[in-house]
Enzyme design. Sequence first.
Site, mmCIF file in Angstrom:
data_model
loop_
_atom_site.group_PDB
_atom_site.id
_atom_site.type_symbol
_atom_site.label_atom_id
_atom_site.label_comp_id
_atom_site.label_asym_id
_atom_site.label_seq_id
_atom_site.Cartn_x
_atom_site.Cartn_y
_atom_site.Cartn_z
ATOM 1 N N GLU A 281 0.830 -1.204 0.000
ATOM 2 C CA GLU A 281 0.000 0.000 0.000
ATOM 3 C C GLU A 281 0.868 1.259 0.000
ATOM 4 O O GLU A 281 0.544 2.254 -0.654
ATOM 5 C CB GLU A 281 -0.911 -0.022 1.232
ATOM 6 C CG GLU A 281 -2.129 0.867 1.105
ATOM 7 C CD GLU A 281 -3.160 0.567 2.205
ATOM 8 O OE1 GLU A 281 -3.848 -0.455 2.086
ATOM 9 O OE2 GLU A 281 -3.258 1.338 3.164
ATOM 10 N N GLU A 284 2.004 1.691 -3.443
ATOM 11 C CA GLU A 284 0.870 2.138 -4.260
ATOM 12 C C GLU A 284 0.630 3.634 -4.041
ATOM 13 O O GLU A 284 0.402 4.388 -4.998
ATOM 14 C CB GLU A 284 -0.385 1.340 -3.861
ATOM 15 C CG GLU A 284 -1.601 1.669 -4.730
ATOM 16 C CD GLU A 284 -2.878 0.951 -4.259
ATOM 17 O OE1 GLU A 284 -2.819 0.197 -3.266
ATOM 18 O OE2 GLU A 284 -3.917 1.178 -4.896
ATOM 19 N N CYS A 301 -8.329 -2.089 4.421
ATOM 20 C CA CYS A 301 -8.178 -3.245 5.321
ATOM 21 C C CYS A 301 -9.487 -3.680 5.958
ATOM 22 O O CYS A 301 -9.606 -4.805 6.414
ATOM 23 C CB CYS A 301 -7.237 -2.918 6.471
ATOM 24 S SG CYS A 301 -5.729 -2.164 5.961
ATOM 25 N N SER A 321 -7.396 1.812 -2.074
ATOM 26 C CA SER A 321 -6.200 1.028 -2.387
ATOM 27 C C SER A 321 -6.669 -0.326 -2.924
ATOM 28 O O SER A 321 -7.679 -0.865 -2.475
ATOM 29 C CB SER A 321 -5.383 0.822 -1.112
ATOM 30 O OG SER A 321 -4.513 -0.276 -1.289
ATOM 31 N N LYS A 360 -15.429 -9.767 8.521
ATOM 32 C CA LYS A 360 -14.398 -10.639 7.937
ATOM 33 C C LYS A 360 -15.004 -11.964 7.470
ATOM 34 O O LYS A 360 -14.470 -12.610 6.570
ATOM 35 C CB LYS A 360 -13.288 -10.911 8.960
ATOM 36 C CG LYS A 360 -12.399 -9.707 9.243
ATOM 37 C CD LYS A 360 -11.342 -9.508 8.177
ATOM 38 C CE LYS A 360 -10.581 -8.201 8.383
ATOM 39 N NZ LYS A 360 -9.845 -7.793 7.174
ATOM 40 N N GLU A 363 -16.128 -11.048 4.154
ATOM 41 C CA GLU A 363 -14.992 -10.818 3.262
ATOM 42 C C GLU A 363 -14.400 -12.131 2.752
ATOM 43 O O GLU A 363 -14.090 -12.259 1.561
ATOM 44 C CB GLU A 363 -13.914 -10.010 3.991
ATOM 45 C CG GLU A 363 -12.717 -9.639 3.117
ATOM 46 C CD GLU A 363 -11.601 -8.974 3.904
ATOM 47 O OE1 GLU A 363 -11.270 -9.457 5.014
ATOM 48 O OE2 GLU A 363 -11.057 -7.960 3.433
ATOM 49 N N GLU A 368 -14.026 -13.179 -5.294
ATOM 50 C CA GLU A 368 -12.710 -12.843 -5.856
ATOM 51 C C GLU A 368 -11.564 -13.195 -4.898
ATOM 52 O O GLU A 368 -10.398 -13.091 -5.268
ATOM 53 C CB GLU A 368 -12.660 -11.357 -6.234
ATOM 54 C CG GLU A 368 -12.760 -10.359 -5.082
ATOM 55 C CD GLU A 368 -14.197 -9.991 -4.697
ATOM 56 O OE1 GLU A 368 -15.123 -10.750 -5.050
ATOM 57 O OE2 GLU A 368 -14.384 -8.962 -4.027
ATOM 58 N N CYS A 505 -10.134 -1.615 14.957
ATOM 59 C CA CYS A 505 -10.446 -3.043 15.150
ATOM 60 C C CYS A 505 -10.558 -3.438 16.616
ATOM 61 O O CYS A 505 -11.282 -4.374 16.953
ATOM 62 C CB CYS A 505 -9.390 -3.901 14.480
ATOM 63 S SG CYS A 505 -9.156 -3.477 12.759
#
Lengths: 581, 157
Positions: A281, A284, A301, A321, A360, A363, A368, A505
Site C-alpha cells: 500500500e 501504491e 483493510c 487502495s 471478515k 470478506e 474474488e 479493530c
Amino acid sequence: MEMVKVTVDGQTVEVPNGSTILAAAKKAGIKIPTLCYHEDFNVKAMCRICVVEVVGARTLQAACSQPVSDGMVIITNSPAVRQARKINLELLLSNHPQDCLNCVRNQRCELQALADQLGVQQQRFHTKTRPESPKDESTAALVRDPDKCILCRRCVEVCHEVQSVGAIAPGNRGINTQILPAGGVDLNDVACVQCGQCSLVCPVAAIYEQDHTERVWAALADPEKHVVVQTAPAIRVSIGEEFGMEPGQVTTGQLVAALRRLGFDRVFDTDFTADLTIIEEGHEFIDRLTNGGVLPMITSCSPGWIKFIEHFYPEYLDHLSTCKSPQQMFGALAKTYYAEKAGIDPKNIYVVSIMPCTAKKFECGRPEMSASGYPDVDAVLTTRELGKMLRQAGIVFSELPEEEYDDPFGITTGAGVIFGASGGVMEAALRTVYEVVTKETLPSVDFNAVRGIEGIKEAEVDLKGTKVKVAVANGLGNARKLMDLIKEGKADYQFIEIMCCPGGCIGGGGQPIPTTNEIRKKRIEAIYKADAGLPLRKSHENPAVKTLYEEYLGKPLGEKSHQLLHTHYTKRGKYPEKSVG
Amino acid sequence: MLAKTDCSLPTPKLSAILDKYKKSPGSLLEILREAQAINGYLSREILQLIAEEVGVPESKVYGVATFYSLFKTAPTGRYIIRICESAPCHIRGAQDVLAAIEKTLAIKPGETTPDGKFTLEFTSCLGLCGVAPAMMINDQVFGNLTGDRVREIINSF
C-alpha cells in the site's frame, strides 16, 4: 459547572446539575439495574427496569433519563421499586423464549443476569402474545433472531447514529413491533455492511455472529488437513476479557499458547501480512502521488468499510487502495508461498482467522478472494468465538505460559500491531513511506496526531519537500463525513485511513461483550504498549517480509503481488436487491 | 436527484409532492399520506424515493409507514372493510360480524380477496359505539351490524 445536592437512599451526594438519577446513584455507590441503557448512547428509557422513587413525584421515575434537581430525595430500593422492576422484567420475559440453555448468549446475557439479580424464580405470566418469527440467517456474518429481541433499540442507535448505515429500524406496531430491515426483507437484501456493531451492543441473542466454530473443530479433527491460524492485531489485547481479565492486558504469548493447545498445526500472525500490506500500500501510495493517480487514496483493510463504500459511495471505488486486507493476503500466501515452502498441497491447507470482526466472515466469502484457486481463508472466528472454543477445550487462559509465533509468518513489527487501533495503518504507512521516499531514518516513529479514539484525525507530514496531508476516520458515521468532503471536492488530503468500527479493530463487532468506549481506550493503550515493546517498529524492516519478496514476490506491486495481494471492488448501491412493490 | 427512473413509477406526481414539502424530514407523514394517494399503497420503490429525498434511511421510512395502520405497504382491495375491534363493539357481537365477513369473502383480517375487490382489516374505535357493532367500507360507515346484514352490505358492493 453548577453542582446540586441530592439524597440517594439516605446518603447525600453532590453531582453536576443535569446529571441523571443513575449517575447520582452511582456516585452514592449504588448500581441501579438497567437494560436498555448503554453508557455510550442516548437514553431511550424503553425498558423501565431502572425505575426509582423520587419523593414528591406522582409515579416511579426512570433513573436513566430523569435528571436530578437540587434537594431531590431518591429511594432506589423500596418494596414498590423492587416490585415494579420485577414485574416489568417478568412482562419482558413473558414474550421471551425460555430457552436459555440452548442460547448462544447463555450466561452472557443481560436479560438473564437481570432475572437473577431481581430474583425472578418462576414464570408467572404465560401469555406469550408476540407472533413467532423465523431466524434471518441470510448474511454471511450475522444471524438475526427476532424472537429473542427485547426491543431495547441499542442496535438501531449504533446502526443509524454511529455507523450511519441504517440497515435496521423498528417496524410495525404494538405486539407486532420488530427491529427489521426495510420492507421486512432479509438483512442480506438491504445495505447492511455486516460490521456487527449491533451484535456487540445487543443485550440478548437477538443478533449475533454466524458460527464458524463447528467447521474449525471439524478441520482440527481432520488428519488430512494442515490447519493454520492467523491472529489479527486486536485479538492480543482483548481475548483476555473473555476470561475475566481486565481490559487493556497484552496477552500475545498466551494467545499463541492457547491456539497451539487447541491443535492448530501452525500459529501465525496477521501482523505479518499487515507489514506486507504496508509495503504494497505504501508503494501504491507513492506511485499515485508521483504519477498522478487517484487521490486521496483510502485504505482497504476494513471489510465493513469496503462494503459501506460499495453500497453508499460506489462511484468512488477508485479511491480505494487495491490491496487486499491483511487477512486475505495471509490466506493467499498460506495457500501458495507457504504451501510450496512446506511442501503441502494447498487443497489440504485450512486457513482459520481469529478476527475482532464479523464483516471478515463476509470478506472471506467474496468470490474474488481465492487467489490460489481455493478460498484464501476458510473460516473466521470472532474473539468471542475463540473464547468459546477455548472454554470448551478447558484451556485456562490466565495460566498459560507465553509462547512465540511460528516462522515464517510469525515474524512481525510494531507497525503491524498498531493496525488494530484507529490511526495505526496510517502511522505504519507513514513510518515506511517516509523512509522509502526520503531515504532517511525517521527521527521518531511515533505519529501521535493520528492516535486515539477521536472520530476524525488529521496530520501533515513533510516528506522532505513533499507535504502529505492525511486523515484518519473511525466509525462509519465519520467515514461518511470524509466521503462527503471528497464528493464536494473539499478534501485536500492525499491519504485517508478508514476503519469501520469506533476506535478501529479493537472496537470491532466481533470483540468481547461488553465493548464500551472506555474499554476501547484501554485496548488502544495496550496496542501501543505492544508496539513500543517490539524490537522492530517499521514494516520495511521485517526480515521475513524481505525474504518473501526475495524468494517469491519479486518486488512491491509486481506481477505476483497483483495476482495474490490485490483485489477489485463491486458497485453495490444503496438498494442492492431490486425490490418488489 | 431521484434514485431510480423506472418509467412505471409515478415519478412526476411524487416529485411534485416532494417539492411541495421541500425535503423536510419533519413532513414525512404528510409526504407518505399524499404519496399513498397516488396508487393506494406505498411500494418499496416509493419508500426508497421518499427516503432519498427526505434524507432518512429507508428502514426508518418503512418503520413509520408500518406504524400507522392507515398506511399500506402492499396493494389493497378497491374496498377496505375496517371492522371495529374496540370493547363496545366486541360486547355487542363484533365477533359474529367478523365471522360472517370472513365466511362471505373467504379472507382473514389483513388479507385481500383474490379478485382484488375487498381488503379486511381491524380498526380501533370509530366513535360509533352508539350503533355498535360498527364498521367502515372505504369512507362509508355502517352500524347495528349482524351477520345477515353484513352479508347483504357486502353483496351490494
